[in-house]
Write a protein that holds these residues in place. Structure first.
Motif, short mmCIF file in Angstrom:
data_model
loop_
_atom_site.label_atom_id
_atom_site.label_comp_id
_atom_site.label_asym_id
_atom_site.label_seq_id
_atom_site.Cartn_x
_atom_site.Cartn_y
_atom_site.Cartn_z
N THR A 66 -115.37 17.56 -40.58
CA THR A 66 -114.94 18.63 -39.68
C THR A 66 -113.82 19.47 -40.27
N ARG A 67 -112.75 18.84 -40.71
CA ARG A 67 -111.60 19.61 -41.19
C ARG A 67 -111.96 20.46 -42.40
N ALA A 68 -112.63 19.88 -43.37
CA ALA A 68 -113.02 20.64 -44.56
C ALA A 68 -113.93 21.80 -44.19
N SER A 69 -114.76 21.61 -43.16
CA SER A 69 -115.65 22.68 -42.71
C SER A 69 -114.85 23.87 -42.20
N VAL A 70 -113.78 23.60 -41.46
CA VAL A 70 -112.94 24.68 -40.92
C VAL A 70 -112.20 25.40 -42.05
N TRP A 71 -111.69 24.65 -43.01
CA TRP A 71 -111.04 25.28 -44.16
C TRP A 71 -112.05 26.16 -44.91
N TYR A 72 -113.25 25.66 -45.05
CA TYR A 72 -114.31 26.43 -45.71
C TYR A 72 -114.63 27.69 -44.92
N ALA A 73 -114.63 27.60 -43.59
CA ALA A 73 -114.88 28.77 -42.75
C ALA A 73 -113.84 29.85 -42.98
N ILE A 141 -106.44 21.94 -38.04
CA ILE A 141 -107.50 22.83 -37.57
C ILE A 141 -106.92 23.95 -36.73
N GLY A 142 -105.91 23.63 -35.91
CA GLY A 142 -105.29 24.67 -35.09
C GLY A 142 -104.65 25.77 -35.92
N THR A 143 -103.91 25.39 -36.96
CA THR A 143 -103.28 26.41 -37.81
C THR A 143 -104.33 27.24 -38.54
N THR A 144 -105.43 26.61 -38.92
CA THR A 144 -106.50 27.35 -39.61
C THR A 144 -107.12 28.38 -38.67
N ALA A 338 -110.04 21.42 -50.84
CA ALA A 338 -110.69 22.20 -49.78
C ALA A 338 -109.71 23.08 -49.01
N ILE A 339 -108.41 22.81 -49.10
CA ILE A 339 -107.43 23.65 -48.40
C ILE A 339 -107.12 24.91 -49.20
N SER A 340 -107.67 25.03 -50.38
CA SER A 340 -107.37 26.16 -51.26
C SER A 340 -107.54 27.52 -50.61
N PRO A 341 -108.58 27.77 -49.81
CA PRO A 341 -108.70 29.10 -49.20
C PRO A 341 -107.46 29.51 -48.40
N LEU A 342 -106.87 28.57 -47.67
CA LEU A 342 -105.68 28.90 -46.90
C LEU A 342 -104.51 29.24 -47.81
N ILE A 343 -104.35 28.47 -48.88
CA ILE A 343 -103.27 28.74 -49.84
C ILE A 343 -103.48 30.13 -50.45
#
Length: 545
Positions: A66-73, A141-144, A338-343
């Motif tokens: 779930t979490r990685a999916s949201v980061w990917y989104a 997930i909330g911050t994403t 997987a958090i790379s998109p946010l960074i």
């Protein structure tokens, strides 16, 4: 004439600073775009378009995550090619639809760890905090979701935006159930990364929904975090390659999205600058590692495990100079890639807050120096942890004195708490490392030019010191029986301990024990002499060879 010269000098200095900012901005854009592309190319391979979830990055029998999916989104919206936005919306709809909705349960407003899991709280799937459910996922997930709503509202349909806001409202209420020391929860203001996320989401959602109670709660919690930080301008969760990265991410949300009327808006940028100043002083660009001690580490060499801090360095100095392998997805703790998109999304703003001296230290090691600071994590610390690190071009030594109510640091995890660390450069270009395994409630340390001394003030004749020592480089000795076999380092040991020591191996396929955070090591263990009555103490004098 003097006034003209002064004006010319001021204009010249302004031009230099402006050029520097342009240079930094252009490189940040390039480096962050590269990070986004590489991470998305990797996650694309795991995307299940039939289910609109990412498969587990551990590839566990085709379950999803779930979490990685949201980061990917979030990355899909940032990339925005072909049907990326449509797929991001599908992911969001799935994740919000599966959010826990029973307000009477401790995990209300939280999100599934994976969609195939049984219902948390049933007889066959009993609730177990940080196992069957993870309260920190509300924050991640909330911050994403907030980043997606702030940065890409034009790509998200109105009804889905409203769906996300409703989800954020529920996750904020659920997060308010968390009280450190109650129901096995450990969320105190000193638990830096989730506490910073918690304060932000509460404050942001409160303002977005005109809920003054949420706004006030977020501000009140932020004040507790800020007060702890201001004691010595350090994060309580100090010097973690992974969680310093998360805290910097969350503080960026404070600085970028919160208004000046908010304490978070007022202090976010300042806290980022101080945190990067500390990290810059502890960073050795020759070793591509932040010197110890590390409150919570998932490895002993940043070149071999994937840290979120290293991803931020990637956006600052480029991949080749950052502590990142050419193939990041092969490193230990690789799932954090997987958090790379946010960074990447936040880098153009975040990187403007990194002090020039820190940026310089990420490029090149300045000179031999000593760092003295402290950090405080109530209720676990009886007094603040006093930290000293000595850094030279090819050798770093760092340690902290502490007295705590738990063993293994505030995370209560001896495998991640590294209170005394030595790292050195080896001739093949690799990094040697040594870490004191946490076994006691209190430790006194002395660190200086080429030496580390540690003692147990509450110790006795049964005390032991275990130094975990990394295995040799590719061409080094496979077998280690004494300090003489340790590659690249000469070690002289003295103290009140019995100087006869035991060496054992912890390996992937055997030995006396298991690996720690995927790292194999040799365990050098010292005990006290029979009948020994003094304070257990050991001194290591080391020299790179």
């Amino acid at each position: 004439m003097f006034a003209l010269k002064t004006t010319w000098f001021a204009l010249s200095l302004f031009a230099q600073n402006a050029f520097g900012e342009i240079y930094r901005h252009n490189h940040t854009q390039s480096y962050s775009a590269n990070l986004l592309q590489e991470s998305m190319d990797w996650m694309d391979m795991y995307y299940d378009s039939d289910r609109a979830y990412l498969f587990s990055l551990d590839a566990t029998a085709l379950t999803h995550d779930t979490r990685a999916s949201v980061w990917y989104a979030a990355g899909l919206l940032a990339r925005n090619e072909n049907d990326d936005a449509e797929q991001a919306v599908r992911i969001v709809r799935n994740v919000v639809g599966a959010q826990f909705k029973n307000e009477s349960l401790q995990w209300f407003g939280n999100y599934q760890i994976y969609p195939e899991e049984p219902t948390v709280g049933t007889k066959q799937y009993q609730p177990s905090i940080y196992n069957t459910w993870d309260p920190n996922w509300r924050g991640f997930i909330g911050t994403t979701f907030v980043v997606m709503l702030e940065e890409f509202p034009h790509l998200i349909p109105e009804d889905i935006q409203e769906y996300m806001i409703e989800s954020l409202f529920n996750t904020t209420i659920g997060d308010s159930y968390r009280v450190g020391g109650v129901d096995d929860d450990n969320l105190y203001p000193a638990y830096s990364n989730p506490s910073i996320m918690r304060a932000f989401v509460s404050g942001w959602v409160g303002r977005r929904t005109n809920d003054s109670n949420m706004t006030t709660a977020g501000e009140a919690y932020a004040k507790e975090i800020i007060d702890l930080f201001k004691r010595d301008n350090t994060l309580s969760e100090f010097n973690s390659g992974t969680y310093a990265g998360v805290s910097l991410f969350a503080l960026t949300l404070w600085a970028k999205y919160m208004p000046e009327t908010s304490l978070m808006g007022q202090y976010g940028a300042e806290m980022i600058r101080y945190t990067w100043t500390s990290l810059g002083e502890l960073y050795n660009a020759n070793l591509r590692n932040v010197a110890g001690p590390w409150d919570r580490a998932y490895g002993f060499d940043m070149n071999r495990y994937l840290s979120i801090l290293a991803l931020q360095m990637w956006t600052l100095v480029g991949k080749e100079k950052a502590p990142v392998n050419a193939k990041p997805y092969l490193m230990g703790h690789k799932n954090d890639f997987a958090i790379s998109p946010l960074i990447s999304i936040l880098a153009p703003y975040h990187n403007t807050l990194v002090p020039p001296t820190t940026l310089s230290s990420l490029h090149a090691f300045p000179e031999t120096h000593t760092v003295n600071t402290s950090a405080f994590s109530p209720p676990y610390d009886i007094y603040p942890r006093n930290i000293t690190a000595w850094l030279s071009p090819d050798l770093t030594i760092g340690a902290e004195s502490f007295s705590e109510t738990v063993v293994g640091g505030p995370a209560k995890n001896p495998s991640s708490f590294n209170p005394a660390v030595i790292q050195w450069a080896r001739k093949d270009g690799s990094v040697g490392w040594m870490s004191l395994y946490a076994q006691v409630y209190a430790l006194d340390v002395d660190v200086g030019d080429g030496y580390l001394e540690v003692s147990y003030p509450q110790g006795n004749s049964s005390s032991h010191f275990s130094f975990l020592v990394g295995t040799s480089g590719w061409g080094g000795k496979r077998d280690v029986a004494s300090w003489a076999d340790v590659e690249g380092l000469r070690v002289n040991v003295s103290g009140t301990v019995d100087l006869e020591y035991e060496v054992s191996f912890n390996g992937l396929r055997g030995g006396k024990g298991k690996v720690v955070n995927d790292f194999e090591f040799w365990n050098f263990t010292y005990g006290m002499p029979e009948g020994g009555m003094g304070v257990p103490r050991v001194r290591l004098e080391v020299e790179v060879v």
